[in-house]
Design an enzyme around this catalytic site. Structure first.
Site, PDB file in Angstrom:
ATOM      1  N   SER A 165     -11.582 -16.865  98.637  1.00  0.00           N
ATOM      2  CA  SER A 165     -11.389 -16.030  99.831  1.00  0.00           C
ATOM      3  C   SER A 165     -11.595 -14.573  99.444  1.00  0.00           C
ATOM      4  O   SER A 165     -12.661 -14.214  98.948  1.00  0.00           O
ATOM      5  CB  SER A 165     -10.010 -16.288 100.435  1.00  0.00           C
ATOM      6  OG  SER A 165      -9.865 -15.601 101.659  1.00  0.00           O
ATOM      7  N   THR A 166     -10.581 -13.739  99.617  1.00  0.00           N
ATOM      8  CA  THR A 166     -10.713 -12.308  99.346  1.00  0.00           C
ATOM      9  C   THR A 166     -11.137 -12.060  97.900  1.00  0.00           C
ATOM     10  O   THR A 166     -10.475 -12.490  96.968  1.00  0.00           O
ATOM     11  CB  THR A 166      -9.372 -11.589  99.610  1.00  0.00           C
ATOM     12  OG1 THR A 166      -8.826 -12.047 100.841  1.00  0.00           O
ATOM     13  CG2 THR A 166      -9.577 -10.080  99.665  1.00  0.00           C
ATOM     14  N   HIS A 192     -14.017 -18.157 102.465  1.00  0.00           N
ATOM     15  CA  HIS A 192     -13.593 -17.609 103.750  1.00  0.00           C
ATOM     16  C   HIS A 192     -14.460 -16.392 104.075  1.00  0.00           C
ATOM     17  O   HIS A 192     -14.431 -15.396 103.346  1.00  0.00           O
ATOM     18  CB  HIS A 192     -12.133 -17.170 103.713  1.00  0.00           C
ATOM     19  CG  HIS A 192     -11.172 -18.297 103.496  1.00  0.00           C
ATOM     20  ND1 HIS A 192      -9.903 -18.099 103.025  1.00  0.00           N
ATOM     21  CD2 HIS A 192     -11.295 -19.640 103.693  1.00  0.00           C
ATOM     22  CE1 HIS A 192      -9.276 -19.257 102.943  1.00  0.00           C
ATOM     23  NE2 HIS A 192     -10.108 -20.210 103.328  1.00  0.00           N
ATOM     24  N   MET A 285      -6.385 -14.519  99.459  1.00  0.00           N
ATOM     25  CA  MET A 285      -5.085 -14.362 100.109  1.00  0.00           C
ATOM     26  C   MET A 285      -4.625 -15.697 100.688  1.00  0.00           C
ATOM     27  O   MET A 285      -5.435 -16.471 101.178  1.00  0.00           O
ATOM     28  CB  MET A 285      -5.213 -13.314 101.230  1.00  0.00           C
ATOM     29  CG  MET A 285      -3.941 -13.021 101.992  1.00  0.00           C
ATOM     30  SD  MET A 285      -2.700 -12.170 100.984  1.00  0.00           S
ATOM     31  CE  MET A 285      -3.516 -10.588 100.715  1.00  0.00           C
ATOM     32  N   ASP A 288      -4.507 -21.535 101.061  1.00  0.00           N
ATOM     33  CA  ASP A 288      -5.506 -22.556 101.371  1.00  0.00           C
ATOM     34  C   ASP A 288      -6.025 -23.189 100.077  1.00  0.00           C
ATOM     35  O   ASP A 288      -6.398 -22.481  99.144  1.00  0.00           O
ATOM     36  CB  ASP A 288      -6.668 -21.919 102.157  1.00  0.00           C
ATOM     37  CG  ASP A 288      -7.549 -22.943 102.839  1.00  0.00           C
ATOM     38  OD1 ASP A 288      -7.102 -24.087 103.020  1.00  0.00           O
ATOM     39  OD2 ASP A 288      -8.692 -22.596 103.207  1.00  0.00           O
TER      40      ASP A 288
END
Length: 349
Positions: A165-166, A192, A285, A288
């Site tokens: 993600s991030t 993401h 973050m 998940d």
């Protein structure tokens, strides 16, 4: 509560006003100033010393890429890119993320972007998340350097599933571009990212890698030595069709607030028969992927689970949540993860 200081950089006066008003509506954020281009931004960074910057990609005088490069070289700060959904905008945004930008927000469509209020929640969430990001990554290694040889898995049907993600686009580049051309497993990825940017990310990774990388399409046959990236705005599963593994790409409801979701991908791999999963959780973050790790280990006890070390994560949330399951086998710095994958996947016979 001490509010995080935000500098808004955009060449459109309308966008500067809209974004700064959204920032000011948050109890935890403060818009200290706005800037109309990169040169203006660099001066105001010196003046205000913001905690986070929102940065437009397309600007006159000094564009977003030039500005980002100078900031990351001189004094790294968390930066969230704002980009139009044009091909050029998406490509430049992926370049920005590879250079150290933390996240991306897609500008609403429309010539004046009157519907920017629609993404008010996303702007606040991503700017708040960025304020916690580790952009000054430590050089100190917190995990043991991969020097000892790992015994290859005893299976001719490995599959590598990665969630990020991030900070993920940069981390993915550090892993995927180091895999050899004869890598004997398929690689499936959920990153993401808003719809419209994943194709550019796949194209960039494809250009930089020895493996073929593509944005996954429904019914793609999943083959070893190829990399498949979930498209933004859709869930990505791997299913069996006869002796083949096939991609299932569908638009549904978000899971864990995400679409695509790492848990959805990991769960689908857990439900495959006759495979040996290797699951990798990279920077991001939230949590998940952690439920998916549990499912993978339950259905395939020999699953190998790897997480990225805290010291090399932009955001440690997802790896930390995965580690809290007590099912992670290896924690490694991002520079070492490809080595573990290469050693674990049996060589071509």
């Amino acid at each position: 509560m001490i509010r995080k200081r935000v500098l808004v950089v955009d060449d459109s006066a309308f966008m500067r006003k809209m974004i700064s008003d959204i920032i000011r509506s948050s109890d935890s954020l403060e818009c200290v100033d706005t800037a109309r281009n990169g040169e203006d931004a660099l001066k105001k960074i010196e003046k205000w010393k913001p905690d986070v910057i929102t940065l437009d990609v397309e600007m006159p005088i000094k564009d977003g890429i030039q500005t980002l490069t100078e900031i990351m070289e001189q004094n790294p700060l968390p930066i969230v890119m704002l980009s139009s959904l044009t091909k050029s905008g998406a490509d430049k945004t992926i370049e920005a993320l590879s250079l150290g930008a933390v996240d991306v927000i897609a500008k609403p469509s429309g010539s004046i972007s009157l519907d920017i209020k629609k993404i008010e929640t996303e702007i606040i969430r991503k700017v708040k998340n960025a304020a916690t990001a580790n952009v000054k990554l430590t050089k100190k290694r917190t995990s043991e350097r991969v020097q000892a040889s790992y015994k290859p898995i005893q299976s001719d049907k490995p599959i590598v599933a990665i969630g990020s993600s991030t900070g993920g686009p940069r981390a993915l580049q550090q892993v995927i571009t180091k895999l050899p051309a004869d890598f004997q497993a398929p690689v499936v990825i959920v990153q993401h990212m808003p719809k419209g940017f994943t194709k550019s990310l796949a194209e960039r990774l494809d250009k930089l890698s020895l493996l073929a990388v593509k944005e996954a399409e429904d019914q793609d046959v999943i083959e070893k030595g190829k990399v498949y990236l979930a498209p933004g705005g859709k869930h990505f599963r791997i299913i069996r069709r006869g002796q083949q593994m096939v991609a299932s790409v569908t638009r549904e409801e978000p899971v864990n607030g995400h679409q695509p979701s790492v848990d959805v991908l990991f769960d689908s791999v857990a439900n495959l028969k006759s495979c040996h999963p290797i699951a990798v959780v990279l920077t991001g973050m939230g949590s998940d992927g952690s439920k998916g790790i549990i499912q993978l280990k339950r259905n395939h006890p020999k699953t190998i689970a790897i997480s990225q070390s805290e010291a090399t994560c932009v955001v440690y949330g997802m790896p930390q949540a995965a580690e809290k399951t007590s099912l992670i086998d290896y924690v490694h710095d991002i520079d070492d993860i490809h080595t573990v994958l290469v050693q674990k996947i049996p060589k071509k016979r």
